[in-house]
Enzyme design. Sequence first.
Site, PDB file in Angstrom:
ATOM      1  N   SER A 133       0.758  -1.305  -0.015  1.00 43.11           N
ATOM      2  CA  SER A 133       0.092  -0.074  -0.082  1.00 43.11           C
ATOM      3  C   SER A 133       0.803   1.240   0.006  1.00 43.11           C
ATOM      4  O   SER A 133       1.986   1.335   0.534  1.00 43.11           O
ATOM      5  CB  SER A 133      -1.052  -0.085   1.268  1.00 43.11           C
ATOM      6  OG  SER A 133      -1.727   1.354   1.042  1.00 43.11           O
ATOM      7  N   LYS A 187      -4.738  -6.636   3.544  1.00 47.80           N
ATOM      8  CA  LYS A 187      -4.551  -5.410   2.431  1.00 47.80           C
ATOM      9  C   LYS A 187      -6.090  -5.178   2.043  1.00 47.80           C
ATOM     10  O   LYS A 187      -6.287  -3.969   1.874  1.00 47.80           O
ATOM     11  CB  LYS A 187      -3.717  -5.591   1.262  1.00 47.80           C
ATOM     12  CG  LYS A 187      -3.593  -4.699   0.084  1.00 47.80           C
ATOM     13  CD  LYS A 187      -3.325  -3.594   0.685  1.00 47.80           C
ATOM     14  CE  LYS A 187      -2.984  -2.324  -0.451  1.00 47.80           C
ATOM     15  NZ  LYS A 187      -4.054  -2.081  -1.322  1.00 47.80           N
ATOM     16  N   HIS A 190      -7.528  -3.157   4.877  1.00 48.01           N
ATOM     17  CA  HIS A 190      -6.918  -1.827   4.507  1.00 48.01           C
ATOM     18  C   HIS A 190      -7.753  -0.963   3.539  1.00 48.01           C
ATOM     19  O   HIS A 190      -8.030   0.181   3.928  1.00 48.01           O
ATOM     20  CB  HIS A 190      -5.502  -1.951   4.437  1.00 48.01           C
ATOM     21  CG  HIS A 190      -4.838  -0.696   3.891  1.00 48.01           C
ATOM     22  ND1 HIS A 190      -4.990  -0.093   2.451  1.00 48.01           N
ATOM     23  CD2 HIS A 190      -3.969   0.139   4.418  1.00 48.01           C
ATOM     24  CE1 HIS A 190      -4.344   1.173   2.418  1.00 48.01           C
ATOM     25  NE2 HIS A 190      -3.822   1.208   3.636  1.00 48.01           N
ATOM     26  N   ASN A 191      -8.165  -1.632   2.513  1.00 48.99           N
ATOM     27  CA  ASN A 191      -8.680  -0.838   1.485  1.00 48.99           C
ATOM     28  C   ASN A 191     -10.043  -0.531   2.027  1.00 48.99           C
ATOM     29  O   ASN A 191     -10.743   0.367   1.536  1.00 48.99           O
ATOM     30  CB  ASN A 191      -8.768  -1.583   0.130  1.00 48.99           C
ATOM     31  CG  ASN A 191      -7.347  -1.353  -0.530  1.00 48.99           C
ATOM     32  OD1 ASN A 191      -6.298  -1.100   0.152  1.00 48.99           O
ATOM     33  ND2 ASN A 191      -7.195  -1.275  -1.937  1.00 48.99           N
ATOM     34  N   GLU A 194      -9.706   2.433   3.876  1.00 49.48           N
ATOM     35  CA  GLU A 194      -9.537   3.352   3.221  1.00 49.48           C
ATOM     36  C   GLU A 194     -10.870   4.232   2.606  1.00 49.48           C
ATOM     37  O   GLU A 194     -11.076   5.240   2.565  1.00 49.48           O
ATOM     38  CB  GLU A 194      -8.651   2.774   1.929  1.00 49.48           C
ATOM     39  CG  GLU A 194      -8.276   3.911   0.939  1.00 49.48           C
ATOM     40  CD  GLU A 194      -7.463   3.263  -0.436  1.00 49.48           C
ATOM     41  OE1 GLU A 194      -6.295   2.630   0.267  1.00 49.48           O
ATOM     42  OE2 GLU A 194      -7.673   3.284  -1.409  1.00 49.48           O
TER      43      GLU A 194
HETATM   44  C1  6PG Z   1      -3.140   1.538  -1.664  1.00 45.22           C
HETATM   45  C2  6PG Z   1      -4.441   1.858  -2.212  1.00 45.22           C
HETATM   46  C3  6PG Z   1      -4.392   1.029  -3.811  1.00 45.22           C
HETATM   47  C4  6PG Z   1      -5.781   1.056  -4.510  1.00 45.22           C
HETATM   48  C5  6PG Z   1      -6.194   2.400  -4.876  1.00 45.22           C
HETATM   49  C6  6PG Z   1      -7.419   2.460  -5.938  1.00 45.22           C
HETATM   50  O1  6PG Z   1      -3.089   1.041  -0.711  1.00 45.22           O
HETATM   51  O2  6PG Z   1      -2.162   2.110  -2.153  1.00 45.22           O
HETATM   52  O3  6PG Z   1      -5.436   0.947  -1.661  1.00 45.22           O
HETATM   53  O4  6PG Z   1      -4.016  -0.196  -3.621  1.00 45.22           O
HETATM   54  O5  6PG Z   1      -5.662   0.109  -5.541  1.00 45.22           O
HETATM   55  O6  6PG Z   1      -6.307   3.156  -3.761  1.00 45.22           O
HETATM   56  O7  6PG Z   1      -8.409   1.834  -5.336  1.00 45.22           O
HETATM   57  P1  6PG Z   1      -9.888   1.838  -5.894  1.00 45.22           P
HETATM   58  O8  6PG Z   1      -9.841   2.084  -7.451  1.00 45.22           O
HETATM   59  O9  6PG Z   1     -10.921   0.581  -5.450  1.00 45.22           O
HETATM   60  O10 6PG Z   1     -10.414   3.298  -5.121  1.00 45.22           O
END
Ligand code: 6PG
Length: 474
Positions: A133, A187, A190-191, A194
């Site tokens: 990430s 991960k 994590h997303n 996010e």
């Molecule tokens: C990271 C992000 C990355 C992710 C983008 C786009 O941790 O660096 O999570 O891996 O791919 O943020 O994600 P979306 O297109 O689903 O918003």
Amino acid sequence: MADGKTADVGLIGLGTMGAMLALNMAEKGFTVAVYNRTTSVTHEFMASAGDLAARLIACETIETLVSTLAPPRAVVLMVPAGKVVDDQIAALTPHLDDADLIVDAGNANFHDTNRRAAHARAGGIPFMGIGVSGGEEGARHGPAIMAGGTQDTFARMAPILNAIAAKYEGAPCAALMGPDGAGHFVKTVHNGIEYADMQIIAEAYGIMRDGLSYSAEACGEVFSKWNEGALKSYLIEISGKVATHLDPQSQKPMLDIIADRAGQKGTGRWTAIEAQHLGAPITVIEAAVAARNMSAQAQVRHAGESVFGRGSEPLAPGALSLGELEGALIAGKIVCYAQGFALIERASAEFGWALPTPTIAQVWREGCIIRSAMLNDMASALEAAPNTNLMFAPKFAAYLNAHIPALRKVAATAISASHPVPALSAAIGYFDTMRTARSTANMIQAQRDFFGAHGFERVDQPGKDHHGPWAFNG
Ligand code: 6PG
């Protein structure tokens, strides 16, 4: 092209993330053999690598890449998740042996990583999946790394992973999360966090823009100020930055020019799907995924506005203070992380993974998209009371006691003025549910028993198979 040199590691896939990861490795002193299916991309990458090109070996075929690597070989894949990963493993397999290692560093679905790891165990090439990430900048200068594999495979990759990872007070933000798909699972969560954090920030922005008539620049200044307090985090920082940029073409605020339909590659959705499978309530994350889906339905939203009129009314002067909005985000953020960690603990028990939640919080302190000043305290709280909802840890309970009134007021005021705040409302809904000892599910149980004789537990007698006096008599 390999010039007879030997590489420490191979890297396949020179898209943005792969290219940045290769440069990061080279900068840390590793010699990297690189390969991209389209050879011109490899040439362009080498031409742009500057001095680091001396530690990069451009390979035009997979055979060359493999023959350039010092055994036991390690090949990192940074290619789009899904079939491309399987294709690359299939292409590499004839050239590698079981002393070698394939490392998938893309955003894989952890079920795929479980499958690939099981295949490796059954006689395939050793395999590990790592979640990386930090976007482009993180990949280049220090990402957070969530590894899935064995102690052995992790130990083999650790010198490289620790060297390229972000550092928090000198400690590398890279760790083994567990076997198989554990790294990619972490991960994924994590997303999910996010998505939730981004959504509550967007909702606060909406209240400022539509409720308080703030310009984009004014919103940016508020975010930048908040970044000096408890909300200090990468996402708040960049929200401040994006809000103050102008569009070079129109000279209007960039935010006002960007269409209001959010993209998504699927990891947030995977988090929600997995949470449903596991029966783990991650309501703020689910609301954030749904909000992206609703954002994509622009035509429906336009039709809705013409039927019902525009919501998001201006707020009366003094209706909400910026301090209350900040407090709402502090409380909302704690709820997002609490839900994410609770999901990780649920998965850990279900999959027998023993996922190290304090270590996960430590790895997330730097390099990743959800890095935040709160994560150090979260790591301590999860260490002190494992398997306890993060909201109940003394430090976070104190934060919540201080800021839940603001979250409640912001959600109520926003809803009263027709502002869509699905994630902030989900946060207060979760908090109130999780502090209610006697819920209303006795009504659900009574209904289930009435229409289906499903039985219920009584509060005053043991056993699960009690029925109410409403039996169906034919
Ligand atoms: C990271 C992000 C990355 C992710 C983008 C786009 O941790 O660096 O999570 O891996 O791919 O943020 O994600 P979306 O297109 O689903 O918003």
